[in-house]
Enzyme design. Structure first.
Site, short mmCIF file in Angstrom:
data_model
loop_
_atom_site.label_atom_id
_atom_site.label_comp_id
_atom_site.label_asym_id
_atom_site.label_seq_id
_atom_site.Cartn_x
_atom_site.Cartn_y
_atom_site.Cartn_z
N ARG A 1 0.85 -1.19 0.00
CA ARG A 1 0.00 0.00 0.00
C ARG A 1 0.89 1.24 0.00
O ARG A 1 1.97 1.25 0.61
CB ARG A 1 -0.92 0.02 1.23
CG ARG A 1 -2.12 -0.90 1.14
CD ARG A 1 -3.11 -0.42 0.05
NE ARG A 1 -4.28 -1.29 -0.10
CZ ARG A 1 -4.39 -2.26 -0.99
NH1 ARG A 1 -3.41 -2.54 -1.82
NH2 ARG A 1 -5.51 -2.97 -1.07
N HIS B 1 -0.97 0.39 -10.07
CA HIS B 1 -1.67 -0.60 -9.21
C HIS B 1 -2.18 -1.78 -10.04
O HIS B 1 -3.37 -2.09 -10.04
CB HIS B 1 -2.81 0.08 -8.45
CG HIS B 1 -3.18 -0.65 -7.19
ND1 HIS B 1 -3.55 -0.01 -6.03
CD2 HIS B 1 -3.25 -1.97 -6.91
CE1 HIS B 1 -3.82 -0.90 -5.09
NE2 HIS B 1 -3.64 -2.11 -5.61
P1 NDP Z 1 -1.18 -11.37 4.58
O1 NDP Z 1 -2.12 -10.90 5.63
O2 NDP Z 1 -1.26 -12.78 4.13
O3 NDP Z 1 0.32 -11.12 5.04
C1 NDP Z 1 0.74 -9.93 5.65
C2 NDP Z 1 2.19 -10.10 6.09
O4 NDP Z 1 2.64 -8.85 6.61
C3 NDP Z 1 2.35 -11.13 7.20
O5 NDP Z 1 3.53 -11.87 7.01
C4 NDP Z 1 2.48 -10.26 8.45
O6 NDP Z 1 3.24 -10.83 9.50
C5 NDP Z 1 3.22 -9.07 7.89
N1 NDP Z 1 3.02 -7.91 8.75
C6 NDP Z 1 1.87 -7.23 9.01
N2 NDP Z 1 2.10 -6.22 9.87
C7 NDP Z 1 3.41 -6.26 10.16
C8 NDP Z 1 4.26 -5.49 10.98
N3 NDP Z 1 3.78 -4.45 11.68
N4 NDP Z 1 5.57 -5.81 11.06
C9 NDP Z 1 6.06 -6.86 10.36
N5 NDP Z 1 5.31 -7.64 9.54
C10 NDP Z 1 4.01 -7.33 9.45
O7 NDP Z 1 -1.38 -10.38 3.34
P2 NDP Z 1 -1.06 -10.62 1.79
O8 NDP Z 1 0.30 -11.14 1.64
O9 NDP Z 1 -2.17 -11.37 1.15
O10 NDP Z 1 -1.19 -9.11 1.24
C11 NDP Z 1 -0.38 -8.07 1.77
C12 NDP Z 1 -0.89 -6.73 1.25
O11 NDP Z 1 -0.65 -6.60 -0.15
C13 NDP Z 1 -2.41 -6.53 1.35
O12 NDP Z 1 -2.78 -6.15 2.66
C14 NDP Z 1 -2.68 -5.45 0.32
O13 NDP Z 1 -2.58 -4.18 0.93
C15 NDP Z 1 -1.53 -5.61 -0.67
N6 NDP Z 1 -2.01 -6.04 -2.00
C16 NDP Z 1 -1.69 -5.30 -3.10
C17 NDP Z 1 -2.11 -5.69 -4.36
C18 NDP Z 1 -1.72 -4.94 -5.57
O14 NDP Z 1 -2.32 -5.14 -6.64
N7 NDP Z 1 -0.72 -4.07 -5.53
C19 NDP Z 1 -2.98 -6.86 -4.55
C20 NDP Z 1 -3.21 -7.61 -3.33
C21 NDP Z 1 -2.74 -7.19 -2.11
P3 NDP Z 1 2.72 -12.17 10.27
O15 NDP Z 1 2.83 -13.27 9.24
O16 NDP Z 1 3.67 -12.31 11.37
O17 NDP Z 1 1.29 -11.89 10.64
#
Ligand code: NDP
Length: 311
Positions: free
Chosen positions: A227, A275
């Site tokens: 994001r 995007h």
């Molecule tokens: P997930 O919820 O599967 O994974 C999120 C990851 O981020 C997890 O490993 C989590 O850690 C980590 N995380 C979250 N907060 C923190 C933090 N404060 N410090 C360290 N690590 C953190 O999400 P996805 O992989 O499915 O998607 C990620 C993001 O990608 C979405 O939220 C969306 O905003 C974006 N996206 C963008 C798209 C695009 O077209 N550009 C399309 C789809 C998604 P933990 O495993 O420990 O919980």
């Protein structure tokens, strides 16, 4: 017990197309595009890509908001969405793979010096330089969830030295995993490419400020497909002017569409894609039909989001 569909923006699938696909997975389901809403008090589930802020207050019996994608920040933080309303997202394989390929595209472009040769071609300049070696290249992946996990595994399989970072401890093949704030500065300083695929939460907003950007390796590349609010863009422009990082590839920015007068467009060290890194849903809409069935049956939902945690 009806499902209302409102994509909420143009340029993608329409409400009617989504409704038709969901009905194909469950022909008996009561699925309504917003243009044909019927009695809104029947609606218990709302499926959106971008949440229309006025919609929740018109749905007195709403129990579930289904995101037609992954990022749920505007839904979980919606001030008019009561606490009892649950939130689910999709976790399709197709866009996770596409986003991993998007990261790979711009990493390989840098490895093979695509931008340099594009500039040289304009000058008819035949000046060869050695490509960078995959096994000597360190890539960091911030976020090791559904998409980051795909990305880290793909890059690891290709022979890059991959370091991953998440909130909680992880174990992935071919990836050196780190977690928590303290592990980050040392990891950032060693990476030739940093791939950010974190959700937008209060903890990640403004994450790449001047200090974190300065902790990156000089000349390295920052790629963001999570994001736009992850990066302080004013600090990024200043950091790029100083060469740390050396280049940024942004699929997401803080204001989308990016205004024509935004200096990111013109900066020679910035590459922008609008995007598009993850686009195709594959067969993920079957999970929307399944979640409607589960909601009605009182069963555990697929891919439920922790509203308090924000992802
Ligand atoms: P997930 O919820 O599967 O994974 C999120 C990851 O981020 C997890 O490993 C989590 O850690 C980590 N995380 C979250 N907060 C923190 C933090 N404060 N410090 C360290 N690590 C953190 O999400 P996805 O992989 O499915 O998607 C990620 C993001 O990608 C979405 O939220 C969306 O905003 C974006 N996206 C963008 C798209 C695009 O077209 N550009 C399309 C789809 C998604 P933990 O495993 O420990 O919980």
């Amino acid at each position: 017990m009806a499902l209302l569909i409102n994509v909420g923006h143009g340029g993608w699938m329409t409400d009617a197309e989504i409704a038709e696909t969901v009905r194909a997975h469950d022909p008996g389901a009561d699925v309504r595009p917003l243009a044909e809403p019927g009695d809104l008090s029947d609606v218990t589930m709302l499926a959106v890509s971008k949440l229309n802020p006025d919609l929740p207050s018109r749905l007195p019996n709403l129990k579930l908001v289904q995101k037609l994608g992954a990022g749920v920040e505007t839904i979980v933080r919606h001030p008019a969405l009561p606490d009892h309303v649950r939130v689910t997202r999709l976790k399709p394989e197709a866009p996770a793979r596409e986003i991993a390929e998007w990261f790979l595209t711009y990493i390989l472009n840098a490895q093979r010096q695509g931008d340099r040769y594009r500039r040289q071609q304009v000058q008819a300049d035949w000046s060869p330089t050695a490509p960078l070696v995959t096994s000597e290249t360190v890539v960091g992946v911030l976020g090791l969830g559904h998409i980051g996990g795909h990305t880290a595994r793909l890059l690891g399989q290709l022979g890059f030295q991959v370091h991953g970072w998440s909130r909680s401890p992880k174990s992935l093949p071919d990836v050196t995993c780190h977690h928590g704030q303290y592990a980050l500065p040392a990891m950032l300083g060693g990476c030739d490419h940093v791939c950010a695929i974190l959700p937008s939460t209060p903890e990640t907003t403004g994450f790449f400020d001047a200090q974190r950007l300065a902790a990156m390796k000089p000349g390295s590349q920052l790629l963001n497909a999570g994001r736009g609010d992850l990066i302080d863009e004013t600090a990024l422009l200043q950091a790029l002017d100083g060469g740390t990082p050396g280049h940024a590839v942004l699929d997401v920015v803080s204001q989308e569409p990016l205004p024509a007068d935004n200096p990111l467009w013109q900066h020679s060290s910035v590459t922008i894609t609008p995007h598009v890194s993850g686009w195709h849903l594959g067969d993920a809409l079957k999970d929307v039909a399944e979640n409607l069935r589960r909601l009605i049956a009182g069963e555990a939902l697929l891919h439920e989001v922790d509203r308090a945690r924000g992802y």
